[in-house]
Design a protein around this motif. Structure first.
Motif, PDB file in Angstrom:
ATOM      1  N   ARG A 202       0.832  -1.205   0.000  1.00 11.97           N
ATOM      2  CA  ARG A 202       0.000   0.000   0.000  1.00 11.97           C
ATOM      3  C   ARG A 202       0.873   1.264   0.000  1.00 11.97           C
ATOM      4  O   ARG A 202       0.662   2.189   0.786  1.00 11.97           O
ATOM      5  CB  ARG A 202      -0.931   0.007   1.207  1.00 11.97           C
ATOM      6  N   GLY A 241      -6.283  -1.986  -2.980  1.00 15.15           N
ATOM      7  CA  GLY A 241      -7.002  -1.350  -1.891  1.00 15.15           C
ATOM      8  C   GLY A 241      -8.495  -1.587  -1.952  1.00 15.15           C
ATOM      9  O   GLY A 241      -9.172  -1.613  -0.909  1.00 15.15           O
ATOM     10  N   TRP A 246      -7.651   0.459   2.864  1.00 18.18           N
ATOM     11  CA  TRP A 246      -6.716   1.552   2.604  1.00 18.18           C
ATOM     12  C   TRP A 246      -5.875   1.913   3.819  1.00 18.18           C
ATOM     13  O   TRP A 246      -5.152   2.898   3.800  1.00 18.18           O
ATOM     14  CB  TRP A 246      -7.498   2.786   2.139  1.00 18.18           C
TER      15      TRP A 246
END
Length: 622
Positions: A202, A241, A246
């Motif tokens: 991420r 995501g 997230w």
């Protein structure tokens, strides 16, 4: 905008039509590359989601049900709740069996179908970039399954390597599918690698920077990679995501801050410690790899041996630390110990964290060095974070006013260790910020990353790295841009170099005679009005001569390669070098500016090499 015409004083918008044409051409040239990068990012994001799901499934059935152990997940990465949690009691001795089975399955799969999938995939992607070798389409699929088996059954490693190879593999495949040139192929390979990193951690910004920085062990970037990798990283992160949320990987709460310059002293000690720890890691890793390569058994069984020894180390630490389950952080992903260290859990202290750091060095070397399939970035985060945490806890016990939050040393340690081990100080700096969602430690992280990088030796955990662009096979011939950047193609054409073109109906005998007289590797073919139809290459003539029955029927038009890529006399040799490299040609025609353009000569790769040699001789003589 220097190449645009000057605006007339009486009309300030005089240049607008020319600007529009110039910008449209520029966008058209980049549209295919950028669009491909976007698609590669989508595939990398889907691959990361599929790989995470596969890992969850294997962990559930192998570790949870089989060994009664549920790895502690960091805050932003809860293991899929839909699988549920079993009530199987902890069975420590299963760590001698479960990893061994996973290693055996991994070895049989990899060495039967795709031996390139062994080891850490990021190194394979770096090698593909420099050597300009396409990655076989089957490799990413084998890599996903083999890595899920390795990590899900307790093998020590990270998830970034497999996904980096998945992204790089699809980038290479896509470039080959659309017959892109070598330059575009290697750019998309690197962009796919960065997209995989961006998705699984991420960290889109870090992924794009990592793809450009990890290719070299010196402080050098690959600038042409950054923009396509940025586009691929954004799309990969967005896709991943959408499935996994997230949140950053680690939760740092309350946010950590740097507000005392005196703390740079303890951070300096941390940098020195991390540089030494990184050198220990790289040497252990490649020594173990060397030993397994010399082991006189079939490679299919080696990952099982490495996995058994990995489980034995985890089991030994468990009992040595008083049945502390944090010892099992030397197995599988191990990220849970980082979250516990940030939270300053009571079952962690200097001894436990040092044991995890040193134990993880051994288990990673055994898992991957034996031929198992996993990445090294994730393990580096565990080693660096645990080692940094040990230093932080030590200084906190001595000067709690100076080091009030040992957790800050965990975060900075993650970055500093990998900067020293992988020679990527700046992308790692950004990576850890995105991993934790906390940029309050940016200054000490920069301090430790740069110092640990400078203090470390030249050995990198990524064996495929080269020192600089000058040493990369992918950039062979770029010296021409520096040496012959101002020399036009016409300088290579002598007055008697004009090549009479062949006609479409010329026989094979005529073609052979013309090749004999010209002594060139390729000859042009033009129609009645002089328009270039293409080139006939000598190797195609050789193939035609092997078919004795059809030889009298072969005409020039049958042997023409219809690609009409050509040079103009005013083109610089830099342009010629780019066309040779991107189109994989040994010779190119030179056309004049008439209507229709007429062939005035042939330029070969060897002509450019000779011109460069002549230039160097003149320079040496002066």
């Amino acid at each position: 905008m220097d190449d645009l015409p000057e605006a007339a004083p009486s009309n300030p918008w005089h240049w607008f039509p020319e600007f529009y044409r110039w910008n449209r051409q520029r966008l058209r040239e980049r549209a295919r590359l950028m669009g491909s990068a976007l698609l590669i990012g989508v595939v990398a994001g889907l691959g990361a989601a599929a790989f995470s799901l596969a890992c969850d499934l294997v962990v559930h059935f192998a570790l949870d049900i089989g060994a009664g152990y549920r790895p502690v997940a960091p805050h932003g990465e809860p293991i899929s709740s839909w699988l549920g949690v079993t009530d199987t009691p902890l069975r420590p001795w299963m760590f001698l069996i479960v990893p061994t089975i996973g290693g055996l399955l991994c070895g049989l799969l990899v060495y039967t179908l795709a031996p390139e999938a062994e080891g850490h995939g990021t190194d394979a992607a770096i090698s593909a970039y420099h050597q300009q070798k396409p990655i076989r389409f089957i490799v990413p699929y084998v890599k996903i399954v083999a890595s899920a088996l390795t990590l899900g059954t307790g093998g020590a490693g990270g998830r970034e390597g497999p996904i980096a190879q998945v992204g790089a593999g699809f980038g290479s495949f896509w470039a080959g599918l659309w017959k892109m040139g070598p330059m575009e192929r290697r750019i998309l390979t690197a962009a796919g690698m960065g997209a995989g990193i961006a998705a699984i951690f991420r960290a889109p910004l870090a992924g794009s920077l990592f793809a450009a920085e990890v290719l070299y062990w010196s402080p050098e970037f690959e600038p042409e990679v950054i923009v396509p990798a940025g586009i691929a990283s954004v799309s990969a992160y967005s896709v991943f995501g959408s499935f996994y949320g997230w949140k950053p990987l680690l939760e740092v709460n309350p946010p950590l801050q740097f507000n005392n310059p005196l703390q740079l002293g303890p951070y300096l000690v941390l940098a020195v410690f991390l540089a030494i720890l990184a050198m220990l890691f790289t040497r252990t890793f490649y020594f173990v790899t060397y030993l397994f390569h010399r082991l006189p058994i079939v490679p299919h069984l080696k990952p099982a041996i490495g996995a058994f020894l990995t489980g034995a180390i985890g089991l030994s630490l468990y009992f040595a630390l008083g049945n502390n389950t944090e010892a099992f952080s030397v197995l599988s992903f191990g990220y849970g110990v980082l979250q516990d260290a940030v939270y300053q859990r009571r079952n962690l202290d200097v001894v436990v964290l040092l044991a995890v750091a040193l134990g993880r060095i051994l288990t990673t070397a055994l898992t991957i060095g034996s031929g198992g399939s996993a990445g090294v970035f994730g393990s580096s985060m565990v080693i660096g974070g645990s080692g940094g945490g040990a230093v932080g806890f030590f200084f906190h016990s001595l000067w709690p006013e100076l080091v009030p939050h040992p957790a800050s040393f965990v975060v900075v340690g993650m970055a500093g260790f990998f900067a020293a081990a992988a020679k990527t100080p700046f992308s790692t700096l950004v990576m850890v910020g995105e991993l934790t969602g906390n940029y309050g430690l940016l200054l000490p992280t920069l301090w430790v990353c740069t110092l640990s990088f400078v203090l470390s030796d030249r050995r990198s955990i990524y064996h495929a790295q080269v020192e600089s662009r000058a040493q990369s096979p992918a950039h062979q011939g770029e010296y021409i841009r520096q040496i012959l950047g101002n020399l036009p193609v016409s300088a290579l054409l002598a007055p008697d170099d004009e090549v009479p073109p062949l006609r479409p109906g010329d026989s094979l005998a005529t073609i052979l005679q013309c090749f004999h007289l010209s002594r060139s590797l390729a000859l042009p073919v033009a129609d009645a009005d002089g328009s270039l139809l293409g080139l006939i290459h000598l190797d195609d003539v050789h193939i035609a001569l092997e078919g004795t029955a059809a030889r009298p029927l072969i005409l020039a038009i049958d042997l023409v390669r219809e690609d009409r890529t050509a040079l103009l006399p005013d083109d610089l040799l830099v342009r010629a070098a780019e066309l040779f490299m991107n189109n994989d040609r040994m010779a190119l025609p030179v056309l004049d500016k008439g209507e229709p353009p007429r062939v005035v000569g042939i330029v070969r790769r060897i002509d450019i090499a000779r011109a460069c040699l002549d230039f160097l001789k003149v320079k040496a003589g002066t």
